[in-house]
Design an enzyme around this catalytic site. Structure first.
Site, mmCIF file in Angstrom:
data_model
loop_
_atom_site.group_PDB
_atom_site.id
_atom_site.type_symbol
_atom_site.label_atom_id
_atom_site.label_comp_id
_atom_site.label_asym_id
_atom_site.label_seq_id
_atom_site.Cartn_x
_atom_site.Cartn_y
_atom_site.Cartn_z
ATOM 1 N N PRO A 114 9.724 1.168 -6.317
ATOM 2 C CA PRO A 114 9.462 2.492 -5.752
ATOM 3 C C PRO A 114 9.364 3.583 -6.807
ATOM 4 C CG PRO A 114 11.251 1.400 -4.576
ATOM 5 C CD PRO A 114 10.976 0.589 -5.793
ATOM 6 N N GLU A 141 19.340 -4.446 -4.973
ATOM 7 C CA GLU A 141 19.432 -3.019 -5.293
ATOM 8 C C GLU A 141 18.394 -2.585 -6.322
ATOM 9 O OE1 GLU A 141 20.799 0.889 -5.186
ATOM 10 O OE2 GLU A 141 21.181 -0.814 -3.836
ATOM 11 N N ARG A 179 -10.788 -8.159 -5.049
ATOM 12 C CA ARG A 179 -12.067 -7.876 -4.394
ATOM 13 C C ARG A 179 -13.029 -7.129 -5.303
ATOM 14 N NH1 ARG A 179 -12.909 -3.354 -1.648
ATOM 15 N NH2 ARG A 179 -13.642 -4.445 0.205
ATOM 16 N N ASP A 194 -16.842 1.743 -1.114
ATOM 17 C CA ASP A 194 -15.603 1.838 -0.343
ATOM 18 C C ASP A 194 -14.971 3.220 -0.486
ATOM 19 O OD1 ASP A 194 -15.554 -0.655 0.754
ATOM 20 O OD2 ASP A 194 -14.350 -1.551 -0.830
#
Length: 272
Positions: A114, A141, A179, A194
Protein backbone atom coordinates in the site's frame (compact mmCIF):
# COMPACT_ATOMS: atom_id res chain seq x y z
CA UNK A 1 8.86 -11.79 -21.19
CA UNK A 2 9.27 -13.85 -18.05
CA UNK A 3 7.19 -13.09 -14.95
CA UNK A 4 7.84 -14.76 -11.60
CA UNK A 5 5.58 -14.24 -8.59
CA UNK A 6 6.76 -15.00 -5.07
CA UNK A 7 3.75 -15.79 -2.91
CA UNK A 8 2.55 -17.97 -0.06
CA UNK A 9 -0.51 -18.90 -2.12
CA UNK A 10 0.60 -19.95 -5.62
CA UNK A 11 -2.69 -21.79 -6.14
CA UNK A 12 -4.44 -18.40 -6.38
CA UNK A 13 -2.73 -17.78 -9.73
CA UNK A 14 -3.61 -21.01 -11.54
CA UNK A 15 -6.96 -19.84 -12.92
CA UNK A 16 -5.74 -16.33 -13.76
CA UNK A 17 -2.56 -17.43 -15.51
CA UNK A 18 -4.30 -20.19 -17.45
CA UNK A 19 -7.35 -18.26 -18.67
CA UNK A 20 -8.31 -15.64 -21.23
CA UNK A 21 -5.61 -13.28 -22.53
CA UNK A 22 -2.90 -14.46 -20.12
CA UNK A 23 -3.46 -18.09 -21.02
CA UNK A 24 -3.36 -17.32 -24.75
CA UNK A 25 -0.22 -15.23 -24.34
CA UNK A 26 1.52 -18.19 -22.73
CA UNK A 27 0.27 -20.56 -25.44
CA UNK A 28 1.80 -18.23 -28.03
CA UNK A 29 5.12 -18.23 -26.18
CA UNK A 30 4.98 -14.46 -25.67
CA UNK A 31 5.17 -14.63 -21.88
CA UNK A 32 6.12 -17.18 -19.22
CA UNK A 33 4.15 -16.83 -15.97
CA UNK A 34 5.32 -18.65 -12.85
CA UNK A 35 4.07 -18.63 -9.24
CA UNK A 36 6.63 -19.75 -6.63
CA UNK A 37 5.90 -20.46 -2.98
CA UNK A 38 8.57 -18.66 -0.97
CA UNK A 39 7.71 -20.76 2.08
CA UNK A 40 9.92 -23.36 0.39
CA UNK A 41 12.85 -21.06 1.20
CA UNK A 42 12.07 -20.68 4.91
CA UNK A 43 15.13 -22.70 5.98
CA UNK A 44 13.34 -24.21 8.97
CA UNK A 45 11.39 -27.41 9.50
CA UNK A 46 8.20 -25.51 10.38
CA UNK A 47 8.17 -23.50 7.16
CA UNK A 48 7.93 -20.28 9.15
CA UNK A 49 8.38 -17.10 7.08
CA UNK A 50 7.23 -14.44 9.57
CA UNK A 51 7.97 -13.29 13.10
CA UNK A 52 6.90 -10.69 15.65
CA UNK A 53 8.07 -7.10 15.09
CA UNK A 54 10.97 -5.64 17.06
CA UNK A 55 9.73 -2.85 19.29
CA UNK A 56 6.40 -4.55 19.86
CA UNK A 57 3.07 -4.01 18.17
CA UNK A 58 0.42 -6.18 16.60
CA UNK A 59 0.69 -8.46 13.61
CA UNK A 60 3.51 -10.46 12.10
CA UNK A 61 6.30 -9.30 9.80
CA UNK A 62 7.71 -11.22 6.84
CA UNK A 63 11.32 -12.19 7.49
CA UNK A 64 14.01 -11.18 4.98
CA UNK A 65 15.73 -14.56 4.61
CA UNK A 66 13.02 -16.46 2.66
CA UNK A 67 12.43 -13.56 0.27
CA UNK A 68 16.12 -13.01 -0.42
CA UNK A 69 16.74 -16.74 -0.88
CA UNK A 70 13.83 -17.09 -3.30
CA UNK A 71 14.92 -14.14 -5.43
CA UNK A 72 18.55 -15.28 -5.42
CA UNK A 73 17.46 -18.75 -6.45
CA UNK A 74 15.47 -17.34 -9.36
CA UNK A 75 18.34 -15.16 -10.53
CA UNK A 76 21.10 -17.66 -9.86
CA UNK A 77 23.14 -15.02 -8.04
CA UNK A 78 23.32 -13.14 -4.77
CA UNK A 79 20.81 -10.30 -4.59
CA UNK A 80 22.54 -7.00 -5.18
CA UNK A 81 25.18 -8.42 -7.53
CA UNK A 82 25.28 -7.27 -11.11
CA UNK A 83 23.80 -9.75 -13.58
CA UNK A 84 26.65 -11.61 -15.17
CA UNK A 85 27.76 -15.08 -16.08
CA UNK A 86 25.80 -16.96 -13.41
CA UNK A 87 22.83 -19.08 -14.36
CA UNK A 88 19.41 -19.99 -12.95
CA UNK A 89 20.23 -23.69 -12.60
CA UNK A 90 18.86 -23.99 -9.05
CA UNK A 91 15.55 -22.40 -10.01
CA UNK A 92 15.24 -24.63 -13.04
CA UNK A 93 16.02 -27.70 -10.95
CA UNK A 94 13.36 -26.69 -8.44
CA UNK A 95 10.80 -26.09 -11.16
CA UNK A 96 11.45 -27.54 -14.66
CA UNK A 97 8.84 -25.12 -16.01
CA UNK A 98 11.23 -22.24 -15.43
CA UNK A 99 13.88 -21.28 -17.94
CA UNK A 100 17.10 -19.39 -17.27
CA UNK A 101 17.00 -15.64 -17.69
CA UNK A 102 18.73 -15.13 -21.00
CA UNK A 103 18.69 -11.33 -20.78
CA UNK A 104 21.79 -9.48 -19.59
CA UNK A 105 19.49 -6.79 -18.19
CA UNK A 106 18.68 -7.31 -14.51
CA UNK A 107 15.02 -7.94 -13.72
CA UNK A 108 12.66 -5.49 -12.09
CA UNK A 109 11.89 -6.78 -8.60
CA UNK A 110 8.51 -5.38 -7.62
CA UNK A 111 7.13 -5.25 -4.10
CA UNK A 112 3.34 -5.01 -3.94
CA UNK A 113 2.39 -2.85 -0.96
CA UNK A 114 0.00 0.00 0.00
CA UNK A 115 2.97 2.35 0.49
CA UNK A 116 4.16 1.98 -3.09
CA UNK A 117 3.86 4.18 -6.16
CA UNK A 118 0.31 4.19 -7.51
CA UNK A 119 0.12 1.92 -10.54
CA UNK A 120 -0.90 3.68 -13.76
CA UNK A 121 -1.12 2.93 -17.46
CA UNK A 122 2.15 4.79 -17.95
CA UNK A 123 3.82 2.43 -15.46
CA UNK A 124 2.32 -0.55 -17.27
CA UNK A 125 3.81 0.68 -20.54
CA UNK A 126 7.19 1.11 -18.84
CA UNK A 127 7.17 -2.41 -17.38
CA UNK A 128 6.07 -3.89 -20.71
CA UNK A 129 9.52 -2.96 -22.07
CA UNK A 130 11.26 -5.27 -19.61
CA UNK A 131 12.38 -8.87 -20.18
CA UNK A 132 11.91 -10.18 -16.65
CA UNK A 133 9.64 -9.09 -13.81
CA UNK A 134 9.66 -10.56 -10.30
CA UNK A 135 6.70 -9.77 -8.02
CA UNK A 136 6.84 -10.15 -4.25
CA UNK A 137 3.43 -10.62 -2.62
CA UNK A 138 3.29 -10.18 1.12
CA UNK A 139 0.81 -11.04 3.81
CA UNK A 140 0.61 -10.29 7.51
CA UNK A 141 1.53 -6.89 8.95
CA UNK A 142 4.24 -6.08 6.43
CA UNK A 143 7.78 -6.71 5.25
CA UNK A 144 11.09 -6.46 7.03
CA UNK A 145 12.42 -3.08 5.88
CA UNK A 146 15.65 -4.61 4.61
CA UNK A 147 13.68 -6.20 1.76
CA UNK A 148 12.70 -2.71 0.63
CA UNK A 149 16.13 -1.21 1.13
CA UNK A 150 18.35 -3.89 -0.38
CA UNK A 151 16.33 -6.10 -2.74
CA UNK A 152 13.45 -4.50 -4.62
CA UNK A 153 13.65 -2.04 -7.51
CA UNK A 154 10.01 -0.90 -7.41
CA UNK A 155 7.16 -0.66 -4.91
CA UNK A 156 3.67 -0.59 -6.39
CA UNK A 157 0.16 -0.03 -5.04
CA UNK A 158 -3.08 -0.34 -7.01
CA UNK A 159 -4.97 2.14 -4.87
CA UNK A 160 -5.57 3.75 -1.52
CA UNK A 161 -7.11 0.78 0.23
CA UNK A 162 -5.85 -2.31 2.03
CA UNK A 163 -6.20 -5.91 0.86
CA UNK A 164 -5.36 -9.18 2.59
CA UNK A 165 -2.20 -9.65 0.58
CA UNK A 166 -0.29 -8.68 -2.53
CA UNK A 167 -1.62 -11.46 -4.76
CA UNK A 168 -4.64 -9.67 -6.22
CA UNK A 169 -2.69 -6.45 -6.91
CA UNK A 170 0.04 -8.49 -8.61
CA UNK A 171 -2.58 -10.13 -10.85
CA UNK A 172 -3.88 -6.69 -11.82
CA UNK A 173 -0.41 -5.43 -12.76
CA UNK A 174 0.54 -8.60 -14.65
CA UNK A 175 -2.68 -8.53 -16.69
CA UNK A 176 -2.22 -4.84 -17.48
CA UNK A 177 1.40 -5.32 -18.57
CA UNK A 178 0.94 -8.55 -20.52
CA UNK A 179 -1.82 -7.19 -22.75
CA UNK A 180 0.61 -4.52 -23.97
CA UNK A 181 3.13 -7.05 -25.29
CA UNK A 182 3.23 -7.32 -29.10
CA UNK A 183 1.06 -10.15 -30.40
CA UNK A 184 -0.99 -10.63 -27.23
CA UNK A 185 -4.15 -8.82 -28.34
CA UNK A 186 -5.83 -9.80 -31.59
CA UNK A 187 -6.25 -6.15 -32.58
CA UNK A 188 -2.99 -4.28 -32.04
CA UNK A 189 -4.82 -0.93 -31.89
CA UNK A 190 -6.91 -2.04 -28.90
CA UNK A 191 -4.21 -1.33 -26.31
CA UNK A 192 -3.35 1.99 -27.95
CA UNK A 193 -6.89 3.38 -27.80
CA UNK A 194 -7.82 2.02 -24.35
CA UNK A 195 -8.76 4.41 -21.58
CA UNK A 196 -5.67 6.12 -20.11
CA UNK A 197 -3.38 5.04 -23.00
CA UNK A 198 -4.14 8.32 -24.77
CA UNK A 199 -4.38 10.26 -21.52
CA UNK A 200 -8.19 10.34 -21.81
CA UNK A 201 -11.00 7.96 -20.98
CA UNK A 202 -12.13 5.90 -23.94
CA UNK A 203 -15.03 6.94 -26.18
CA UNK A 204 -18.37 5.01 -26.15
CA UNK A 205 -18.70 1.80 -28.16
CA UNK A 206 -21.72 0.39 -30.03
CA UNK A 207 -22.42 -2.80 -31.99
CA UNK A 208 -25.43 -4.55 -33.55
CA UNK A 209 -28.37 -4.14 -33.45
CA UNK A 210 -28.68 -0.57 -34.71
CA UNK A 211 -31.71 -0.08 -32.48
CA UNK A 212 -32.35 -1.82 -29.15
CA UNK A 213 -35.47 -1.05 -27.10
CA UNK A 214 -35.73 2.31 -28.79
CA UNK A 215 -32.09 3.25 -28.16
CA UNK A 216 -30.26 3.87 -31.42
CA UNK A 217 -26.63 3.88 -32.42
CA UNK A 218 -25.48 7.46 -33.22
CA UNK A 219 -25.99 8.15 -36.92
CA UNK A 220 -22.41 9.30 -37.40
CA UNK A 221 -21.11 5.81 -36.61
CA UNK A 222 -23.25 4.41 -39.42
CA UNK A 223 -22.15 7.04 -41.95
CA UNK A 224 -19.00 5.30 -43.15
CA UNK A 225 -17.19 8.66 -43.06
CA UNK A 226 -13.99 7.75 -41.21
CA UNK A 227 -12.77 11.30 -40.57
CA UNK A 228 -16.10 12.29 -39.02
CA UNK A 229 -16.16 9.10 -36.95
CA UNK A 230 -12.64 9.80 -35.67
CA UNK A 231 -13.63 13.36 -34.75
CA UNK A 232 -16.76 12.13 -32.93
CA UNK A 233 -14.73 9.60 -30.98
CA UNK A 234 -12.16 12.17 -29.93
CA UNK A 235 -14.88 14.58 -28.85
CA UNK A 236 -16.66 11.89 -26.86
CA UNK A 237 -13.40 10.85 -25.19
CA UNK A 238 -12.89 14.47 -24.17
CA UNK A 239 -16.50 14.77 -22.97
CA UNK A 240 -16.35 11.56 -20.94
CA UNK A 241 -13.05 12.57 -19.36
CA UNK A 242 -14.42 16.02 -18.49
CA UNK A 243 -17.51 14.49 -16.87
CA UNK A 244 -15.88 11.59 -15.03
CA UNK A 245 -12.17 12.30 -14.58
CA UNK A 246 -11.49 16.01 -15.09
CA UNK A 247 -8.20 15.62 -13.22
CA UNK A 248 -6.77 13.77 -16.22
CA UNK A 249 -7.20 16.83 -18.41
CA UNK A 250 -4.55 18.63 -16.38
CA UNK A 251 -1.92 16.14 -17.59
CA UNK A 252 -2.86 15.46 -21.22
CA UNK A 253 -1.52 17.47 -24.15
CA UNK A 254 -4.41 18.67 -26.35
CA UNK A 255 -4.34 20.20 -29.81
CA UNK A 256 -5.69 23.70 -30.38
CA UNK A 257 -8.85 22.18 -31.90
CA UNK A 258 -9.33 19.87 -28.93
CA UNK A 259 -8.91 22.82 -26.58
CA UNK A 260 -11.70 24.63 -28.44
CA UNK A 261 -13.97 21.57 -28.22
CA UNK A 262 -13.24 21.33 -24.51
CA UNK A 263 -14.09 24.98 -23.89
CA UNK A 264 -17.37 24.52 -25.78
CA UNK A 265 -18.21 21.48 -23.66
CA UNK A 266 -17.53 23.41 -20.47
CA UNK A 267 -19.71 26.28 -21.65
CA UNK A 268 -22.48 23.95 -22.84
CA UNK A 269 -22.34 20.70 -20.86
CA UNK A 270 -25.40 19.24 -22.60
CA UNK A 271 -24.41 16.50 -25.03
CA UNK A 272 -24.86 17.44 -28.69
Amino acid sequence: MRVDVLTLFPEMFAGVFGSSILGKAQDKGIVSLNAINFRDYSGNKHGSVDDTPYGGGGGMVLKPEPIFRAVEDLLGRTAGEEAGGSSDEKAVAADPGLTPNASSRPPRIILMCPQGETFTQKKAEELAQEDHLVFICGHYEGYDERIREHLVTDELSIGDYVLTGGELPAMVVIDSVTRLLPGVLGNETSAVTDSFSTGLLEYPHYTRPVEFRGWKVPDILLSGHHANVDEWRRKEALRRTLERRPDLLEKVELSAQEQRWLEQMKANPQKE
